[in-house]
Design a protein around this motif. Structure first.
Motif, PDB file in Angstrom:
ATOM      1  N   GLY A 135       0.841  -1.101  -0.052  1.00  0.00           N
ATOM      2  CA  GLY A 135      -0.161  -0.083  -0.062  1.00  0.00           C
ATOM      3  C   GLY A 135       0.794   1.274  -0.071  1.00  0.00           C
ATOM      4  O   GLY A 135       0.286   2.396  -0.363  1.00  0.00           O
ATOM      5  N   PHE A 136       1.984   1.139   0.532  1.00  0.00           N
ATOM      6  CA  PHE A 136       2.963   2.400   0.661  1.00  0.00           C
ATOM      7  C   PHE A 136       3.537   2.641  -0.871  1.00  0.00           C
ATOM      8  O   PHE A 136       4.137   3.919  -0.997  1.00  0.00           O
ATOM      9  CB  PHE A 136       4.139   2.020   1.467  1.00  0.00           C
ATOM     10  N   TYR A 137       3.441   1.801  -1.749  1.00  0.00           N
ATOM     11  CA  TYR A 137       3.819   2.174  -3.098  1.00  0.00           C
ATOM     12  C   TYR A 137       3.067   3.523  -3.515  1.00  0.00           C
ATOM     13  O   TYR A 137       3.604   4.260  -4.386  1.00  0.00           O
ATOM     14  CB  TYR A 137       3.477   1.323  -4.265  1.00  0.00           C
ATOM     15  N   ALA A 138       1.867   3.730  -2.914  1.00  0.00           N
ATOM     16  CA  ALA A 138       0.970   5.138  -3.386  1.00  0.00           C
ATOM     17  C   ALA A 138       1.867   6.368  -3.130  1.00  0.00           C
ATOM     18  O   ALA A 138       1.551   7.352  -3.630  1.00  0.00           O
ATOM     19  CB  ALA A 138      -0.259   5.019  -2.621  1.00  0.00           C
ATOM     20  N   LEU A 139       2.928   6.396  -2.244  1.00  0.00           N
ATOM     21  CA  LEU A 139       3.667   7.469  -1.885  1.00  0.00           C
ATOM     22  C   LEU A 139       4.262   7.878  -2.976  1.00  0.00           C
ATOM     23  O   LEU A 139       5.046   8.956  -3.108  1.00  0.00           O
ATOM     24  CB  LEU A 139       4.595   7.330  -0.555  1.00  0.00           C
ATOM     25  N   GLY A 140       4.814   7.057  -4.023  1.00  0.00           N
ATOM     26  CA  GLY A 140       5.514   7.347  -5.097  1.00  0.00           C
ATOM     27  C   GLY A 140       7.079   7.301  -4.974  1.00  0.00           C
ATOM     28  O   GLY A 140       7.664   8.303  -5.547  1.00  0.00           O
ATOM     29  N   LEU A 141       7.673   6.788  -3.886  1.00  0.00           N
ATOM     30  CA  LEU A 141       8.890   6.847  -3.627  1.00  0.00           C
ATOM     31  C   LEU A 141       9.663   5.418  -3.743  1.00  0.00           C
ATOM     32  O   LEU A 141      10.741   5.221  -3.339  1.00  0.00           O
ATOM     33  CB  LEU A 141       9.266   7.046  -2.084  1.00  0.00           C
ATOM     34  N   GLY A 142       9.199   4.823  -4.721  1.00  0.00           N
ATOM     35  CA  GLY A 142       9.914   3.409  -5.287  1.00  0.00           C
ATOM     36  C   GLY A 142       9.515   2.461  -4.296  1.00  0.00           C
ATOM     37  O   GLY A 142       8.417   2.215  -3.477  1.00  0.00           O
ATOM     38  N   ASP A 143      10.410   1.398  -4.548  1.00  0.00           N
ATOM     39  CA  ASP A 143      10.101   0.145  -3.708  1.00  0.00           C
ATOM     40  C   ASP A 143      10.496   0.146  -2.065  1.00  0.00           C
ATOM     41  O   ASP A 143      11.501   0.474  -1.911  1.00  0.00           O
ATOM     42  CB  ASP A 143      11.121  -0.867  -4.150  1.00  0.00           C
ATOM     43  N   PRO A 144       9.643   0.092  -1.423  1.00  0.00           N
ATOM     44  CA  PRO A 144       9.780   0.204   0.172  1.00  0.00           C
ATOM     45  C   PRO A 144      10.561  -0.909   0.721  1.00  0.00           C
ATOM     46  O   PRO A 144      10.357  -2.025   0.105  1.00  0.00           O
ATOM     47  CB  PRO A 144       8.281   0.307   0.604  1.00  0.00           C
ATOM     48  N   VAL A 145      11.172  -0.592   1.644  1.00  0.00           N
ATOM     49  CA  VAL A 145      11.986  -1.599   2.625  1.00  0.00           C
ATOM     50  C   VAL A 145      11.254  -1.699   3.835  1.00  0.00           C
ATOM     51  O   VAL A 145      11.006  -0.979   4.605  1.00  0.00           O
ATOM     52  CB  VAL A 145      13.470  -0.886   2.897  1.00  0.00           C
ATOM     53  N   ALA A 146      10.743  -3.036   3.981  1.00  0.00           N
ATOM     54  CA  ALA A 146       9.979  -3.741   5.210  1.00  0.00           C
ATOM     55  C   ALA A 146      11.169  -4.093   6.280  1.00  0.00           C
ATOM     56  O   ALA A 146      11.950  -4.650   6.077  1.00  0.00           O
ATOM     57  CB  ALA A 146       9.515  -4.853   4.795  1.00  0.00           C
ATOM     58  N   VAL A 147      10.735  -3.242   7.571  1.00  0.00           N
ATOM     59  CA  VAL A 147      11.827  -3.617   8.503  1.00  0.00           C
ATOM     60  C   VAL A 147      10.864  -3.742   9.805  1.00  0.00           C
ATOM     61  O   VAL A 147       9.797  -3.254   9.995  1.00  0.00           O
ATOM     62  CB  VAL A 147      12.893  -2.343   8.785  1.00  0.00           C
ATOM     63  N   SER A 148      11.371  -4.291  10.708  1.00  0.00           N
ATOM     64  CA  SER A 148      11.286  -4.113  12.202  1.00  0.00           C
ATOM     65  C   SER A 148      12.455  -3.599  12.903  1.00  0.00           C
ATOM     66  O   SER A 148      13.209  -4.458  13.445  1.00  0.00           O
ATOM     67  CB  SER A 148      10.479  -5.464  12.774  1.00  0.00           C
ATOM     68  N   ALA A 149      12.453  -2.291  13.160  1.00  0.00           N
ATOM     69  CA  ALA A 149      13.491  -1.680  13.887  1.00  0.00           C
ATOM     70  C   ALA A 149      13.490  -2.309  15.289  1.00  0.00           C
ATOM     71  O   ALA A 149      14.727  -2.485  15.903  1.00  0.00           O
ATOM     72  CB  ALA A 149      13.359  -0.206  13.971  1.00  0.00           C
ATOM     73  N   TYR A 150      12.641  -2.571  15.940  1.00  0.00           N
ATOM     74  CA  TYR A 150      12.675  -3.268  17.228  1.00  0.00           C
ATOM     75  C   TYR A 150      13.162  -4.670  17.533  1.00  0.00           C
ATOM     76  O   TYR A 150      14.057  -4.994  18.110  1.00  0.00           O
ATOM     77  CB  TYR A 150      11.239  -3.372  17.888  1.00  0.00           C
ATOM     78  N   HIS A 151      12.957  -5.471  16.335  1.00  0.00           N
ATOM     79  CA  HIS A 151      13.688  -6.540  16.321  1.00  0.00           C
ATOM     80  C   HIS A 151      14.670  -6.987  15.416  1.00  0.00           C
ATOM     81  O   HIS A 151      15.421  -7.994  15.546  1.00  0.00           O
ATOM     82  CB  HIS A 151      12.370  -7.787  15.777  1.00  0.00           C
ATOM     83  N   GLY A 152      15.030  -5.789  14.795  1.00  0.00           N
ATOM     84  CA  GLY A 152      16.105  -5.883  13.722  1.00  0.00           C
ATOM     85  C   GLY A 152      15.988  -6.580  12.356  1.00  0.00           C
ATOM     86  O   GLY A 152      16.920  -6.927  11.574  1.00  0.00           O
ATOM     87  N   LEU A 153      14.811  -6.704  12.110  1.00  0.00           N
ATOM     88  CA  LEU A 153      14.458  -7.501  11.092  1.00  0.00           C
ATOM     89  C   LEU A 153      14.634  -6.514   9.908  1.00  0.00           C
ATOM     90  O   LEU A 153      14.147  -5.372   9.784  1.00  0.00           O
ATOM     91  CB  LEU A 153      13.035  -8.097  10.680  1.00  0.00           C
ATOM     92  N   GLY A 154      15.271  -6.889   8.467  1.00  0.00           N
ATOM     93  CA  GLY A 154      15.494  -6.148   7.373  1.00  0.00           C
ATOM     94  C   GLY A 154      16.252  -5.000   7.505  1.00  0.00           C
ATOM     95  O   GLY A 154      16.492  -4.460   6.551  1.00  0.00           O
ATOM     96  N   VAL A 155      17.007  -5.023   8.633  1.00  0.00           N
ATOM     97  CA  VAL A 155      17.886  -3.726   8.814  1.00  0.00           C
ATOM     98  C   VAL A 155      19.100  -3.738   7.812  1.00  0.00           C
ATOM     99  O   VAL A 155      19.623  -2.888   7.467  1.00  0.00           O
ATOM    100  CB  VAL A 155      18.308  -3.437  10.238  1.00  0.00           C
ATOM    101  N   GLY A 156      19.686  -5.321   7.613  1.00  0.00           N
ATOM    102  CA  GLY A 156      20.564  -5.441   6.802  1.00  0.00           C
ATOM    103  C   GLY A 156      20.447  -4.758   5.310  1.00  0.00           C
ATOM    104  O   GLY A 156      21.343  -4.173   4.662  1.00  0.00           O
ATOM    105  N   ASP A 157      19.258  -5.362   4.889  1.00  0.00           N
ATOM    106  CA  ASP A 157      18.862  -4.941   3.559  1.00  0.00           C
ATOM    107  C   ASP A 157      18.687  -3.321   3.455  1.00  0.00           C
ATOM    108  O   ASP A 157      19.195  -2.694   2.249  1.00  0.00           O
ATOM    109  CB  ASP A 157      17.469  -5.522   3.084  1.00  0.00           C
ATOM    110  N   LEU A 158      18.141  -2.810   4.520  1.00  0.00           N
ATOM    111  CA  LEU A 158      18.041  -1.203   4.379  1.00  0.00           C
ATOM    112  C   LEU A 158      19.528  -0.595   4.310  1.00  0.00           C
ATOM    113  O   LEU A 158      19.850   0.199   3.760  1.00  0.00           O
ATOM    114  CB  LEU A 158      17.357  -0.964   5.560  1.00  0.00           C
ATOM    115  N   LEU A 159      20.321  -1.249   5.220  1.00  0.00           N
ATOM    116  CA  LEU A 159      21.870  -0.696   5.266  1.00  0.00           C
ATOM    117  C   LEU A 159      22.475  -0.948   3.823  1.00  0.00           C
ATOM    118  O   LEU A 159      23.334   0.087   3.320  1.00  0.00           O
ATOM    119  CB  LEU A 159      22.780  -1.208   6.290  1.00  0.00           C
ATOM    120  N   ASP A 160      22.039  -1.848   3.082  1.00  0.00           N
ATOM    121  CA  ASP A 160      22.657  -2.156   1.798  1.00  0.00           C
ATOM    122  C   ASP A 160      22.093  -1.148   0.742  1.00  0.00           C
ATOM    123  O   ASP A 160      22.936  -0.532   0.058  1.00  0.00           O
ATOM    124  CB  ASP A 160      22.287  -3.493   1.152  1.00  0.00           C
TER     125      ASP A 160
END
Length: 442
Positions: A135-160
């Motif tokens: 649903g956040f594609y509607a913001l028009g900022l391209g491919d969103p990165v899904a993370v859980s900052a609390y649990h650390g999920l997806g943070v490595g992909d974000l840093l890349d």
């Protein structure tokens, strides 16, 4: 680590998890984390490192705090000061609340301000919530990165993603290069073309097939652009009846295709196109590379007055790839060689072309009026929204009411319409359909 280096600014509404994310990026507890909106009021800088890259992360106050007076205005000013000085802005949104008016306002401001914005959907703590990220594609900022900052999920992909966008600090970046792979069947003249491009004997040329056993890299400079030319061994039809050396040469050729930005598919004009040439073109397409077809030995074709015959055969064999530029050349006489790198530039540019989301949706509204949308029984396809989510190759995602209603002929129709409108010549074009609920502003 010092507070010197490229800057990454974290922005977003209050309580979306900006400070928690900053602590994850910096691998330390620097920011106070509290569920009360407005805890972070000033810009807070902390050093961070990912792999071999060092940078500075800036945490900002929440934009959109519902508080009157000078403090709310000052928090917002400080946040946008950070955005203006940053090399990359990370816009954090909350998967639990969905797209809000504040998110939309922030996205519009950031799109006007800069291009290096990474959209992060936070609090994606389980697989069920991953389905809400679209649903956040509607913001028009391209491919969103899904993370859980609390649990650390997806943070490595974000840093890349962040470090890919960061400029080099304290050193000059390496000269930009366009990687060009020269591929084709054995003995079609690939090494001779490389020698013409390099204007010197860099590859061994011999009439006997399979002289080139491995990939050869040659750097060619032309009009201020650096090209890394990958000459490759010929691709045989199948493994049966060939030596291990020839087999592994073919494997390395496919690796070269994967490493290339643009692939030059060389066809023997004298022998004419073959089904094997078709299969090689299909492999280039499936690997998402830009491509140009070079018809070599055209001097022999003209001497035999076979030009019309050969071109008709190519038009038939490559009717599935009418978007690929064709260039008639002769490695022996030098005909057309000077245009090869120009076509590589063109294909590379089309491969990296990006269509702004508003423009793409205007196109979508127009194309919906040209032919009837697919239907099955009482259900008809509805296309709500489109956005380009990537380049190299260009990738477009269209959100619809039911992706299962999309037929292959309609996908091909949309592909043709996009090419007629925006080109993408020499480049694959990916179109994906995703089922979603109708956007409230669609």
């Amino acid at each position: 680590m010092s507070l010197e280096g490229p800057v990454v600014a974290i922005m977003g509404r209050p309580n979306v998890g900006k400070s928690t994310l900053m602590n994850r990026l910096a691998s330390r507890m620097e920011a106070i984390v509290d569920p009360t909106p407005g805890v972070t009021r000033d810009r807070k800088y902390t050093p961070a490192r990912w792999k071999d890259r060092e940078f500075v992360v800036v945490d900002t106050g929440g934009v959109g705090i519902e508080t009157e007076g000078w403090l709310a205005g000052e928090v917002e000013r400080q946040a946008f000061f950070a955005a203006e000085e940053a090399d990359v802005v990370v816009l954090v949104v909350d998967v639990m609340t969905g797209v809000t008016e504040d998110d939309e306002w922030l996205a519009r401001r950031l799109k006007r301000l800069r291009s290096n914005t990474v959209l992060v959907v936070n609090k994606v703590d389980n697989q069920n919530l991953e389905y809400e990220v679209g649903g956040f594609y509607a913001l028009g900022l391209g491919d969103p990165v899904a993370v859980s900052a609390y649990h650390g999920l997806g943070v490595g992909d974000l840093l890349d993603r962040i470090t890919d966008l960061l400029p080099y600090w304290g050193e000059e970046p390496s000269e930009p290069q366009i990687a060009v792979a020269i591929v084709g069947r054995p003995n079609v003249g690939k090494s001779s073309i490389l020698n013409r491009l390099a204007d010197e004997e860099r590859a061994v040329v011999h009439e006997k097939p399979h002289t080139t056993r491995d990939t050869i890299d040659t750097i060619v400079e032309s009009d201020g652009t650096s090209y890394r030319i990958l000459d490759t061994a010929g691709i045989r039809k199948k493994r049966t009846g060939i030596s291990d050396v020839e087999y592994y040469s073919s494997i390395r050729t496919f690796r070269a295709i994967d490493q290339a930005d643009v692939v030059m598919l060389v066809i023997d004009g004298w022998e004419g196109p073959s089904e094997h040439d078709q299969r090689i073109a299909g492999k280039i397409e499936s690997r998402g590379r830009a491509a140009v077809i070079l018809i070599n030995k055209w001097d022999k074709v003209e001497e035999a007055h076979k030009s019309v015959e050969v071109m008709e055969a190519i038009a038939h064999k490559f009717r599935f790839a009418t978007h690929l530029p064709l260039l008639r050349i002769s490695a022996v006489t030098g005909r057309g060689i000077e245009r090869i790198l120009t076509l590589a530039d063109t294909a590379y540019g089309q491969w990296n072309k990006r269509i702004p989301t508003p423009v793409l949706n205007n196109f979508l509204a127009l194309v919906k009026t040209r032919v009837a949308l697919p239907r099955k029984g009482n259900r008809q396809l509805k296309m709500y929204y489109a956005t380009q989510t990537g380049v190299a190759p260009p990738t477009v995602v269209i959100f619809v009411n039911d992706a299962g209603l999309v037929k292959e002929d309609y996908r091909r129709f949309l592909t043709r319409q996009l090419r007629e409108e925006y080109g993408f010549w020499g480049s694959p074009l990916r179109i994906h359909f995703r089922t979603t609920k109708k956007w409230k502003h669609a």
